[in-house]
Design a protein around this motif. Structure first.
Motif, PDB file in Angstrom:
ATOM      1  N   SER A 112       0.828  -1.212   0.000  1.00 30.85           N
ATOM      2  CA  SER A 112       0.000   0.000   0.000  1.00 30.85           C
ATOM      3  C   SER A 112       0.864   1.264   0.000  1.00 30.85           C
ATOM      4  CB  SER A 112      -0.969   0.003   1.182  1.00 30.85           C
ATOM      5  OG  SER A 112      -0.279   0.116   2.411  1.00 30.85           O
ATOM      6  N   TYR A 113       2.171   1.115   0.267  1.00 34.47           N
ATOM      7  CA  TYR A 113       3.099   2.250   0.227  1.00 34.47           C
ATOM      8  C   TYR A 113       3.959   2.219  -1.032  1.00 34.47           C
ATOM      9  CZ  TYR A 113       1.909   2.930   5.131  1.00 34.47           C
ATOM     10  OH  TYR A 113       1.234   3.152   6.301  1.00 34.47           O
ATOM     11  N   ARG A 114       3.603   1.372  -1.978  1.00 35.41           N
ATOM     12  CA  ARG A 114       4.392   1.210  -3.205  1.00 35.41           C
ATOM     13  C   ARG A 114       4.553   2.550  -3.922  1.00 35.41           C
ATOM     14  NH1 ARG A 114       4.690  -3.845  -6.509  1.00 35.41           N
ATOM     15  NH2 ARG A 114       6.061  -3.222  -8.193  1.00 35.41           N
ATOM     16  N   GLY A 115       5.710   2.722  -4.563  1.00 32.67           N
ATOM     17  CA  GLY A 115       5.950   3.931  -5.345  1.00 32.67           C
ATOM     18  C   GLY A 115       6.477   5.100  -4.539  1.00 32.67           C
ATOM     19  N   GLN A 116       6.792   4.881  -3.263  1.00 39.33           N
ATOM     20  CA  GLN A 116       7.306   5.968  -2.430  1.00 39.33           C
ATOM     21  C   GLN A 116       8.783   5.780  -2.112  1.00 39.33           C
ATOM     22  OE1 GLN A 116       4.675   7.467   0.631  1.00 39.33           O
ATOM     23  NE2 GLN A 116       3.024   6.178  -0.145  1.00 39.33           N
ATOM     24  N   SER A 117       9.453   4.932  -2.885  1.00 35.68           N
ATOM     25  CA  SER A 117      10.908   4.702  -2.794  1.00 35.68           C
ATOM     26  C   SER A 117      11.355   4.053  -1.496  1.00 35.68           C
ATOM     27  CB  SER A 117      11.673   6.018  -2.994  1.00 35.68           C
ATOM     28  OG  SER A 117      11.387   6.553  -4.259  1.00 35.68           O
ATOM     29  N   ILE A 118      10.448   3.405  -0.786  1.00 37.12           N
ATOM     30  CA  ILE A 118      10.824   2.750   0.472  1.00 37.12           C
ATOM     31  C   ILE A 118      11.794   1.599   0.199  1.00 37.12           C
ATOM     32  CG2 ILE A 118       9.964   1.440   2.454  1.00 37.12           C
ATOM     33  CD1 ILE A 118       7.346   3.158   2.114  1.00 37.12           C
ATOM     34  N   GLY A 119      11.491   0.769  -0.803  1.00 34.73           N
ATOM     35  CA  GLY A 119      12.387  -0.337  -1.136  1.00 34.73           C
ATOM     36  C   GLY A 119      13.757   0.156  -1.546  1.00 34.73           C
ATOM     37  N   SER A 120      13.793   1.210  -2.348  1.00 35.55           N
ATOM     38  CA  SER A 120      15.077   1.782  -2.776  1.00 35.55           C
ATOM     39  C   SER A 120      15.849   2.335  -1.592  1.00 35.55           C
ATOM     40  CB  SER A 120      14.841   2.885  -3.804  1.00 35.55           C
ATOM     41  OG  SER A 120      14.303   2.350  -4.987  1.00 35.55           O
ATOM     42  N   THR A 121      15.151   3.051  -0.711  1.00 36.13           N
ATOM     43  CA  THR A 121      15.813   3.618   0.473  1.00 36.13           C
ATOM     44  C   THR A 121      16.398   2.508   1.343  1.00 36.13           C
ATOM     45  OG1 THR A 121      14.376   5.554   0.478  1.00 36.13           O
ATOM     46  CG2 THR A 121      15.481   5.020   2.555  1.00 36.13           C
ATOM     47  N   LEU A 122      15.613   1.448   1.575  1.00 40.19           N
ATOM     48  CA  LEU A 122      16.106   0.330   2.387  1.00 40.19           C
ATOM     49  C   LEU A 122      17.314  -0.329   1.738  1.00 40.19           C
ATOM     50  CD1 LEU A 122      12.760  -1.354   3.514  1.00 40.19           C
ATOM     51  CD2 LEU A 122      14.479  -0.337   5.019  1.00 40.19           C
ATOM     52  N   LEU A 123      17.220  -0.643   0.453  1.00 43.41           N
ATOM     53  CA  LEU A 123      18.322  -1.339  -0.202  1.00 43.41           C
ATOM     54  C   LEU A 123      19.561  -0.464  -0.285  1.00 43.41           C
ATOM     55  CD1 LEU A 123      19.221  -3.984  -1.416  1.00 43.41           C
ATOM     56  CD2 LEU A 123      18.465  -3.139  -3.655  1.00 43.41           C
ATOM     57  N   GLU A 124      19.404   0.802  -0.605  1.00 43.87           N
ATOM     58  CA  GLU A 124      20.562   1.707  -0.667  1.00 43.87           C
ATOM     59  C   GLU A 124      21.229   1.826   0.703  1.00 43.87           C
ATOM     60  OE1 GLU A 124      18.927   5.290  -2.356  1.00 43.87           O
ATOM     61  OE2 GLU A 124      18.582   4.314  -4.294  1.00 43.87           O
ATOM     62  N   SER A 125      20.439   1.933   1.771  1.00 43.46           N
ATOM     63  CA  SER A 125      21.001   1.999   3.130  1.00 43.46           C
ATOM     64  C   SER A 125      21.749   0.715   3.464  1.00 43.46           C
ATOM     65  CB  SER A 125      19.892   2.223   4.161  1.00 43.46           C
ATOM     66  OG  SER A 125      19.266   3.455   3.952  1.00 43.46           O
ATOM     67  N   ALA A 126      21.162  -0.411   3.088  1.00 40.65           N
ATOM     68  CA  ALA A 126      21.797  -1.703   3.386  1.00 40.65           C
ATOM     69  C   ALA A 126      23.089  -1.880   2.602  1.00 40.65           C
ATOM     70  CB  ALA A 126      20.820  -2.833   3.077  1.00 40.65           C
ATOM     71  N   ILE A 127      23.093  -1.488   1.343  1.00 38.29           N
ATOM     72  CA  ILE A 127      24.321  -1.604   0.536  1.00 38.29           C
ATOM     73  C   ILE A 127      25.418  -0.730   1.141  1.00 38.29           C
ATOM     74  CG2 ILE A 127      25.339  -1.047  -1.711  1.00 38.29           C
ATOM     75  CD1 ILE A 127      22.644  -2.000  -2.970  1.00 38.29           C
ATOM     76  N   GLU A 128      25.061   0.479   1.535  1.00 39.72           N
ATOM     77  CA  GLU A 128      26.044   1.370   2.162  1.00 39.72           C
ATOM     78  C   GLU A 128      26.571   0.767   3.466  1.00 39.72           C
ATOM     79  OE1 GLU A 128      26.099   5.744   4.251  1.00 39.72           O
ATOM     80  OE2 GLU A 128      24.829   5.490   2.480  1.00 39.72           O
ATOM     81  N   GLU A 129      25.693   0.284   4.323  1.00 39.61           N
ATOM     82  CA  GLU A 129      26.095  -0.306   5.606  1.00 39.61           C
ATOM     83  C   GLU A 129      26.934  -1.564   5.397  1.00 39.61           C
ATOM     84  OE1 GLU A 129      26.335  -0.995   9.787  1.00 39.61           O
ATOM     85  OE2 GLU A 129      25.807   0.799   8.652  1.00 39.61           O
ATOM     86  N   SER A 130      26.605  -2.352   4.367  1.00 36.85           N
ATOM     87  CA  SER A 130      27.322  -3.611   4.148  1.00 36.85           C
ATOM     88  C   SER A 130      28.795  -3.391   3.830  1.00 36.85           C
ATOM     89  CB  SER A 130      26.648  -4.427   3.040  1.00 36.85           C
ATOM     90  OG  SER A 130      26.821  -3.818   1.775  1.00 36.85           O
ATOM     91  N   GLY A 131      29.149  -2.199   3.407  1.00 37.50           N
ATOM     92  CA  GLY A 131      30.550  -1.876   3.184  1.00 37.50           C
ATOM     93  C   GLY A 131      31.383  -1.946   4.459  1.00 37.50           C
ATOM     94  N   LYS A 132      30.723  -1.905   5.609  1.00 37.68           N
ATOM     95  CA  LYS A 132      31.410  -1.982   6.908  1.00 37.68           C
ATOM     96  C   LYS A 132      31.479  -3.416   7.444  1.00 37.68           C
ATOM     97  CE  LYS A 132      29.301   2.469   7.989  1.00 37.68           C
ATOM     98  NZ  LYS A 132      28.253   3.113   8.784  1.00 37.68           N
ATOM     99  N   TRP A 133      30.934  -4.387   6.720  1.00 32.74           N
ATOM    100  CA  TRP A 133      30.807  -5.747   7.237  1.00 32.74           C
ATOM    101  C   TRP A 133      31.974  -6.666   6.881  1.00 32.74           C
ATOM    102  CZ3 TRP A 133      25.060  -6.674   5.452  1.00 32.74           C
ATOM    103  CH2 TRP A 133      24.214  -5.846   6.189  1.00 32.74           C
TER     104      TRP A 133
END
Length: 169
Positions: A112-133
């Motif tokens: 119901s929140y589709r199209g508001q870039s939530i998936g992109s925001t989550l994945l981009e944050s995770a990719i950035e954080e994974s650089g520290k793993w």
């Protein structure tokens, strides 16, 4: 545009909420071999009748926000203004001694929140954080008919490396 925040969970206090969110927002096209081998699904067409208890056990036993030197589960959520989960990513970070990598085990969004870039925001944050793993790569698997997800992940540089087949006995 709806307001939402993201955060990495650091304890098990919201496991039931995560399980309920997963069950509410899962689809049949989400089922891949990972759901079958973990017991979450009976087949590529049918979720397990025990899905709630299986997810609860998996999230509780795997969740470990501790030492970065052991395999651990890391969960990133998106919440609306009422602090309700509207999206989640679950990573299993594996430090094997040979190759260190992370598996994106789950990514679910409230449609119901589709199209508001939530998936992109989550994945981009995770990719950035994974650089520290201290890992070499991110791996994911997806149900064969989950074409929208395939396109989404390819947009972020994920590439198909194999196909999986199953013979049910």
């Amino acid at each position: 545009m709806m307001q939402y925040t993201t955060q990495w969970l650091t304890d098990k206090s919201r496991i039931k909420e995560l399980v309920d969110f997963f069950i509410t927002h899962k689809t049949k096209s989400y089922i891949s071999h990972g759901e079958i081998i973990s017991g979450r699904a009976e087949s590529s067409e049918e979720w397990s009748a025990d899905l709630e208890s299986i997810l609860t056990e998996q999230f509780n036993s795997d969740f470990n926000a501790g030492s970065p030197s052991a395999s651990t589960v890391r969960i990133l959520i998106a919440e609306n203004a009422e602090k309700e989960i509207i999206g989640m990513l679950v990573f299993n970070v594996i430090y094997s001694g040979f190759k260190n990598y992370a598996v994106l085990e789950d990514m679910l969004l409230d449609q119901s929140y589709r199209g508001q870039s939530i998936g992109s925001t989550l994945l981009e944050s995770a990719i950035e954080e994974s650089g520290k793993w201290n890992i070499s790569f991110l791996l994911l698997e997806s149900g064969i008919d989950n074409k929208g997800a395939h396109h989404f992940f390819e947009k972020y540089g994920f590439r198909k490396v194999s196909e999986n087949y199953i013979l049910t006995l």
